[in-house]
Structures are given as C-alpha cells and as structure tokens.
Motif scaffolding. Structure first.
Motif, PDB file in Angstrom:
ATOM      1  N   GLU A   6      18.714 -37.279 -11.817  1.00  0.00           N
ATOM      2  CA  GLU A   6      19.177 -35.970 -11.364  1.00  0.00           C
ATOM      3  C   GLU A   6      19.761 -35.225 -12.558  1.00  0.00           C
ATOM      4  OE1 GLU A   6      21.429 -35.767  -7.710  1.00  0.00           O
ATOM      5  OE2 GLU A   6      20.715 -37.774  -7.167  1.00  0.00           O
ATOM      6  N   VAL A   7      19.277 -33.988 -12.778  1.00  0.00           N
ATOM      7  CA  VAL A   7      19.724 -33.193 -13.917  1.00  0.00           C
ATOM      8  C   VAL A   7      19.848 -31.723 -13.529  1.00  0.00           C
ATOM      9  CG1 VAL A   7      18.784 -34.674 -15.741  1.00  0.00           C
ATOM     10  CG2 VAL A   7      17.338 -32.946 -14.720  1.00  0.00           C
ATOM     11  N   MET A  48      18.985 -19.310 -14.613  1.00  0.00           N
ATOM     12  CA  MET A  48      20.047 -20.011 -13.890  1.00  0.00           C
ATOM     13  C   MET A  48      19.904 -21.514 -14.085  1.00  0.00           C
ATOM     14  SD  MET A  48      20.377 -18.174 -10.221  1.00  0.00           S
ATOM     15  CE  MET A  48      18.777 -17.486  -9.887  1.00  0.00           C
ATOM     16  N   GLN A  49      21.012 -22.226 -13.995  1.00  0.00           N
ATOM     17  CA  GLN A  49      20.978 -23.683 -14.018  1.00  0.00           C
ATOM     18  C   GLN A  49      20.556 -24.169 -12.630  1.00  0.00           C
ATOM     19  OE1 GLN A  49      21.633 -25.908 -16.682  1.00  0.00           O
ATOM     20  NE2 GLN A  49      21.408 -24.004 -17.808  1.00  0.00           N
ATOM     21  N   VAL A  50      19.532 -25.013 -12.583  1.00  0.00           N
ATOM     22  CA  VAL A  50      18.979 -25.467 -11.311  1.00  0.00           C
ATOM     23  C   VAL A  50      19.070 -26.993 -11.226  1.00  0.00           C
ATOM     24  CG1 VAL A  50      16.929 -25.424  -9.841  1.00  0.00           C
ATOM     25  CG2 VAL A  50      17.321 -23.557 -11.442  1.00  0.00           C
ATOM     26  N   PRO A  51      19.604 -27.509 -10.114  1.00  0.00           N
ATOM     27  CA  PRO A  51      19.618 -28.958  -9.949  1.00  0.00           C
ATOM     28  C   PRO A  51      18.224 -29.482  -9.610  1.00  0.00           C
ATOM     29  CG  PRO A  51      20.676 -27.892  -8.073  1.00  0.00           C
ATOM     30  CD  PRO A  51      20.291 -26.817  -9.034  1.00  0.00           C
ATOM     31  N   VAL A  52      17.786 -30.508 -10.318  1.00  0.00           N
ATOM     32  CA  VAL A  52      16.458 -31.081 -10.115  1.00  0.00           C
ATOM     33  C   VAL A  52      16.592 -32.595  -9.958  1.00  0.00           C
ATOM     34  CG1 VAL A  52      14.188 -31.442 -11.174  1.00  0.00           C
ATOM     35  CG2 VAL A  52      15.345 -29.259 -11.461  1.00  0.00           C
ATOM     36  N   LYS A  53      15.831 -33.132  -9.012  1.00  0.00           N
ATOM     37  CA  LYS A  53      15.841 -34.581  -8.772  1.00  0.00           C
ATOM     38  C   LYS A  53      14.423 -35.095  -9.002  1.00  0.00           C
ATOM     39  CE  LYS A  53      17.111 -37.661  -4.974  1.00  0.00           C
ATOM     40  NZ  LYS A  53      17.629 -37.635  -3.595  1.00  0.00           N
ATOM     41  N   ILE A  54      14.289 -36.076  -9.887  1.00  0.00           N
ATOM     42  CA  ILE A  54      12.983 -36.662 -10.210  1.00  0.00           C
ATOM     43  C   ILE A  54      13.000 -38.110  -9.744  1.00  0.00           C
ATOM     44  CG2 ILE A  54      11.324 -37.174 -12.040  1.00  0.00           C
ATOM     45  CD1 ILE A  54      13.703 -35.004 -13.388  1.00  0.00           C
ATOM     46  N   GLU A  55      12.047 -38.447  -8.880  1.00  0.00           N
ATOM     47  CA  GLU A  55      11.923 -39.826  -8.404  1.00  0.00           C
ATOM     48  C   GLU A  55      10.663 -40.428  -8.997  1.00  0.00           C
ATOM     49  OE1 GLU A  55      12.655 -40.635  -4.197  1.00  0.00           O
ATOM     50  OE2 GLU A  55      13.422 -38.590  -4.036  1.00  0.00           O
TER      51      GLU A  55
END
Length: 158
Positions: A6-7, A48-55
C-alpha cells in the motif's frame, strides 16, 4: 499467499522510484507494468496524492485498487488552491462551493465515519475550517451552524 503493498502516489505520475520500486522489486514482478497500470487508473486525480493497493499472488499476477485521495487534497483541487492557510481563523486560503463539498462527501462517504450525507458534508466543511477555506463565501464555521440548523436539508436529506 498474496503480498500486499500500500502506497501513496501522485495521481497519473507514479514512477518506478520510491516508494513503488523498492516495495515491488523484491516481489519479482514487472514494476514498469505496475506503474503504467497505476498511472492509467489514477490519471483523473492528477496532482493529488492517491492511495493505491497492489496485491501480488503466488503466480506473480497483480491487481491494483485505487482509493480516493484525502479530503484535504479534494478540497484543494475544488477550491483551486495550492495549500491551506497557515492561519485558518485569520487568513482565507480559498473558497469551496457548497455543491463541491457535497460532491466530495459523496466520493468519500464509504470511507468516512458518517452514515448519512448530511454528516459527511459536515465532516468536509469541518476540514475547510482547519484549512482556512470558506464555503460559498461564508466562514466554514457559519456553514456548519447552518447545516445543523437545517438550512441545507433540501439538498442533503433525501
């Protein structure tokens, strides 16, 4: 078992450098493919800063889920300002139309503590208070009082 990273990345402008590269490199996946996919999915949140989740699963397949940017970032974009006021009760950083506050509340509703649109809008306007942003040209605290008094119920209560 899937690995999860998560970044926070800049919308539409993620790179293979930190924080993505160092996090994804050890997982043995194509970092460029992940970055390209993230940039495609976050292009609408440019700047904008966007939260991203990589699985990443055991077969090195990845899935990307994009979150909603923080409320402050959405307010800055809608009010067309770089940052909030250093002295929120003294200096005004910008103005947010009430309709934009409702739009932001609808976007963020799922992840907020509020269950109803009216309270979600109060959260957004409350954020405006701490940022020094007016709402429809009025002090955000006054708008909070108006919402509590029911002056916006025709828009907020369905």
């Amino acid at each position: 078992m899937a690995e999860v990273v998560e970044v926070l990345v800049p919308g539409g402008k993620a790179t293979a450098g930190p924080p993505l590269g160092p996090s994804l490199g050890p997982l043995g996946i194509n970092v460029k493919a992940v970055v390209d996919e993230i940039n495609k999915k976050t292009a609408t949140f440019n700047g904008m800063q966007v939260p991203v989740k990589i699985e990443v699963d055991a077969k090195k397949n990845f899935t990307i889920s994009v979150g909603i940017p923080p409320t402050t970032a959405l307010i800055k974009k809608e009010a067309n300002i770089e940052k909030g006021s250093a002295e929120p009760n003294v200096k005004v950083a910008g103005n947010l139309p009430f309709e934009a506050a409702v739009r932001i509340a609808n976007m963020k509703l799922e992840g907020m503590l509020s269950y109803e649109l009216k309270t979600a809008v109060r959260e957004v306007v409350g954020t405006c208070v701490s940022m020094g942003v007016t709402v429809d040209g009025k002090r955000a605290k006054d708008v909070l009082a108006d919402i509590a008094a029911g002056k916006y119920d025709s828009v907020l209560v369905k």
